[in-house]
Design a protein around this motif. Structure first.
Motif, mmCIF file in Angstrom:
data_model
loop_
_atom_site.group_PDB
_atom_site.id
_atom_site.type_symbol
_atom_site.label_atom_id
_atom_site.label_comp_id
_atom_site.label_asym_id
_atom_site.label_seq_id
_atom_site.Cartn_x
_atom_site.Cartn_y
_atom_site.Cartn_z
ATOM 1 N N ARG A 89 0.343 -3.296 -7.197
ATOM 2 C CA ARG A 89 1.234 -4.290 -7.278
ATOM 3 C C ARG A 89 2.094 -4.074 -8.428
ATOM 4 O O ARG A 89 1.863 -3.470 -9.507
ATOM 5 C CB ARG A 89 0.286 -5.536 -7.669
ATOM 6 C CG ARG A 89 0.956 -6.675 -8.096
ATOM 7 C CD ARG A 89 0.012 -8.078 -8.265
ATOM 8 N NE ARG A 89 -0.665 -8.401 -6.964
ATOM 9 C CZ ARG A 89 -0.212 -9.251 -6.096
ATOM 10 N NH1 ARG A 89 0.953 -9.746 -6.297
ATOM 11 N NH2 ARG A 89 -0.926 -9.499 -4.918
ATOM 12 N N PRO A 141 0.756 -1.207 -0.014
ATOM 13 C CA PRO A 141 -0.032 -0.180 -0.049
ATOM 14 C C PRO A 141 0.742 1.228 -0.189
ATOM 15 O O PRO A 141 0.279 2.304 -0.025
ATOM 16 C CB PRO A 141 -0.597 -0.256 1.136
ATOM 17 C CG PRO A 141 0.179 -0.750 2.080
ATOM 18 C CD PRO A 141 0.911 -1.842 1.346
ATOM 19 N N ALA A 169 -3.610 0.543 -7.328
ATOM 20 C CA ALA A 169 -4.305 0.081 -6.072
ATOM 21 C C ALA A 169 -5.807 0.543 -6.201
ATOM 22 O O ALA A 169 -6.090 1.755 -6.744
ATOM 23 C CB ALA A 169 -3.764 0.475 -4.836
ATOM 24 N N GLU A 170 -6.821 -0.414 -5.810
ATOM 25 C CA GLU A 170 -7.930 0.173 -5.674
ATOM 26 C C GLU A 170 -8.036 1.001 -4.456
ATOM 27 O O GLU A 170 -7.230 1.202 -3.523
ATOM 28 C CB GLU A 170 -9.130 -0.887 -5.285
ATOM 29 C CG GLU A 170 -9.124 -1.867 -6.703
ATOM 30 C CD GLU A 170 -9.826 -1.567 -7.688
ATOM 31 O OE1 GLU A 170 -10.693 -0.473 -7.596
ATOM 32 O OE2 GLU A 170 -9.653 -2.014 -8.957
ATOM 33 N N THR A 171 -9.155 1.770 -4.047
ATOM 34 C CA THR A 171 -9.247 2.698 -3.099
ATOM 35 C C THR A 171 -9.036 1.709 -1.731
ATOM 36 O O THR A 171 -9.628 0.813 -1.298
ATOM 37 C CB THR A 171 -10.643 3.241 -2.863
ATOM 38 O OG1 THR A 171 -11.005 3.935 -4.001
ATOM 39 C CG2 THR A 171 -10.820 4.151 -1.775
ATOM 40 N N ASP A 193 3.323 -6.275 1.556
ATOM 41 C CA ASP A 193 2.321 -7.316 1.941
ATOM 42 C C ASP A 193 2.594 -8.474 1.382
ATOM 43 O O ASP A 193 2.296 -9.757 1.818
ATOM 44 C CB ASP A 193 0.957 -6.497 1.668
ATOM 45 C CG ASP A 193 0.822 -5.662 2.812
ATOM 46 O OD1 ASP A 193 1.431 -5.280 3.515
ATOM 47 O OD2 ASP A 193 -0.330 -4.904 2.400
ATOM 48 N N GLY A 206 -6.483 -0.144 -1.319
ATOM 49 C CA GLY A 206 -5.887 -1.666 -1.680
ATOM 50 C C GLY A 206 -4.334 -1.430 -1.623
ATOM 51 O O GLY A 206 -3.744 -0.423 -1.260
ATOM 52 N N ARG A 207 -3.863 -2.183 -2.340
ATOM 53 C CA ARG A 207 -2.347 -2.432 -2.488
ATOM 54 C C ARG A 207 -2.054 -1.998 -4.059
ATOM 55 O O ARG A 207 -2.767 -2.825 -4.766
ATOM 56 C CB ARG A 207 -1.899 -3.740 -2.022
ATOM 57 C CG ARG A 207 -2.103 -4.002 -0.634
ATOM 58 C CD ARG A 207 -1.767 -5.408 -0.281
ATOM 59 N NE ARG A 207 -2.351 -6.440 -0.965
ATOM 60 C CZ ARG A 207 -2.011 -7.672 -1.085
ATOM 61 N NH1 ARG A 207 -1.418 -8.181 -0.390
ATOM 62 N NH2 ARG A 207 -2.779 -8.706 -1.790
#
Length: 389
Positions: free
Chosen positions: A330, A301, A323-325, A355, A327-328
């Motif tokens: 990648r 994140p 990332a989504e709201t 993570d 989220g992480r």
């Protein structure tokens, strides 16, 4: 078996159907059957060639030899070069994958080999026979299953299709009934043998197309997206059968597909085409070994804009998935050996909390994308970073 419709003078029914827009001609693959008594596919072909000994296949010739084939469409400044001076050969009993992005020239190349498109220059030899000099003899042992074509007669049952295509290949269908039974069993069609093809699912129709080609005894087949519409198990069945036919019956296959799993599992060798030219021609393992490094996938994140920019400047970042709201993000980075240690150190110093981290070895798809992707699209990670600014 479509090519035999065209080149053996038995095309009347298919041609009428094509003119009416009701479908294209048949299909691909074939193998001979030593267990079936009486007439065999080879016997039938020998009879048809009795008066053309000079055009008989040479036992020492490759199944396919393409030399300097070129094809353009249009004239002058508007001309589009679809195939540009392509040469390669395919040994008997081998399975060769023909790969390329959409618009790479694969379809035009295949049609130029099959004779449905006349190339501007170059030669095609099939089992040593020049296709331009004696089309009937050259294509006697060839079949093709083309994507988007109606490769079977849907009003006929599955078994009737196999018998019909064996017949137009010059083979007594009764003499190869045992082969047909084995094909139906191996391709999971036995229970549908007496069902009209039009009542089958798309995937089942695809398997019938393959079986129809194999029914007549062709020695070289072209398969265009043969797993299209197949479920996972059916795709595996097709792979096993193609590999078995190549290994046990000396069938030669040229396979065009976007399914890299099928290509890796079945093909001995891969030819990669882009912009009408051959970019690579090598064994699958050799192509995969061209990948420079393993891929490390890291999720966190804490990937901020400046962190991603710094990463892209220091390492070979292959992709960034924002990332989504809450989220992480990648990322995928090509790194192994010392580069892997350097990447971990860099992330720790940047205060990135990891993570999830995974490593994977590059596969044929990775190599294919890297070879064929336009230069402007190669750095997806950089573009993703720019979009975040």
């Amino acid at each position: 078996m479509w090519l035999r419709h065209v080149y053996s003078g038995m095309a009347e029914r298919v041609s009428a159907g094509e003119r009416a827009g009701t479908g294209a001609a048949p299909t691909d693959d074939g193998t001979h059957d030593d267990e079936a008594g009486g007439d065999t596919a080879d016997d039938g072909r020998r009879r048809r060639r009795a008066d053309t000994d000079e055009s008989a296949p040479r036992p020492d010739a490759p199944a396919l030899a393409v030399d300097d084939i070129s094809k353009s469409f249009g004239d002058g400044d508007d001309a589009v070069v679809a195939v540009d001076d392509v040469s390669f050969a395919v040994d008997r009993g081998s399975v060769v994958g023909l790969l390329g992005p959409n618009g790479a020239g694969k379809t035009t190349l295949i049609k130029s080999i099959l004779g449905t498109v006349v190339p501007d220059s170059g030669t095609v030899r099939l089992f040593g026979v020049d296709a331009a000099s004696d089309r009937r003899a050259a294509y006697a042992d060839i079949d093709a299953m083309l994507e988007g074509a109606r490769n079977d007669y849907w009003r006929l049952t599955v078994r009737e299709n196999l018998r019909y295509f064996a017949t137009i290949g010059g083979v007594d269908p009764d003499s190869v009934a045992a082969r047909h039974d084995r094909l139906l069993d191996r391709l999971g069609l036995a229970e549908k043998a007496d069902t009209p093809v039009r009542e089958l699912s798309r995937g089942m129709k695809q398997k019938v197309s393959l079986a129809s080609v194999l029914a007549g005894g062709a020695k070289l087949v072209f398969l265009d997206e043969p797993t299209l519409g197949l479920d996972v198990e059916s795709s595996r069945t097709l792979r096993r059968e193609l590999r078995r036919l190549a290994d046990e019956d000396d069938l030669t296959v040229v396979l065009s597909s976007h399914d890299m799993d099928v290509v890796e599992a079945v093909c001995d060798r891969v030819i990669v085409v882009a912009d009408g030219r051959i970019l690579a021609d090598d064994a699958v393992a050799a192509l995969v070994s061209r990948a420079s490094a393993d891929v490390v996938e890291v999720a966190s994140p804490d990937f901020e804009e400046r962190t991603l920019v710094a990463l892209d400047e220091r390492f070979e970042v292959q992709s960034v998935t924002p990332a989504e709201t809450g989220g992480r993000t990648r990322i995928e980075v090509a790194a192994d050996g010392d580069e892997l240690y350097a990447l971990m150190d860099h992330l720790r110093e940047a205060g990135v909390r990891i993570d999830d981290v995974r490593t994977r070895r590059p596969d044929l798809e990775d190599v294919f994308v890297d070879m064929t992707e336009p230069e402007t699209e190669r750095h997806e990670a950089t573009a993703a970073v720019e979009r975040q600014r």
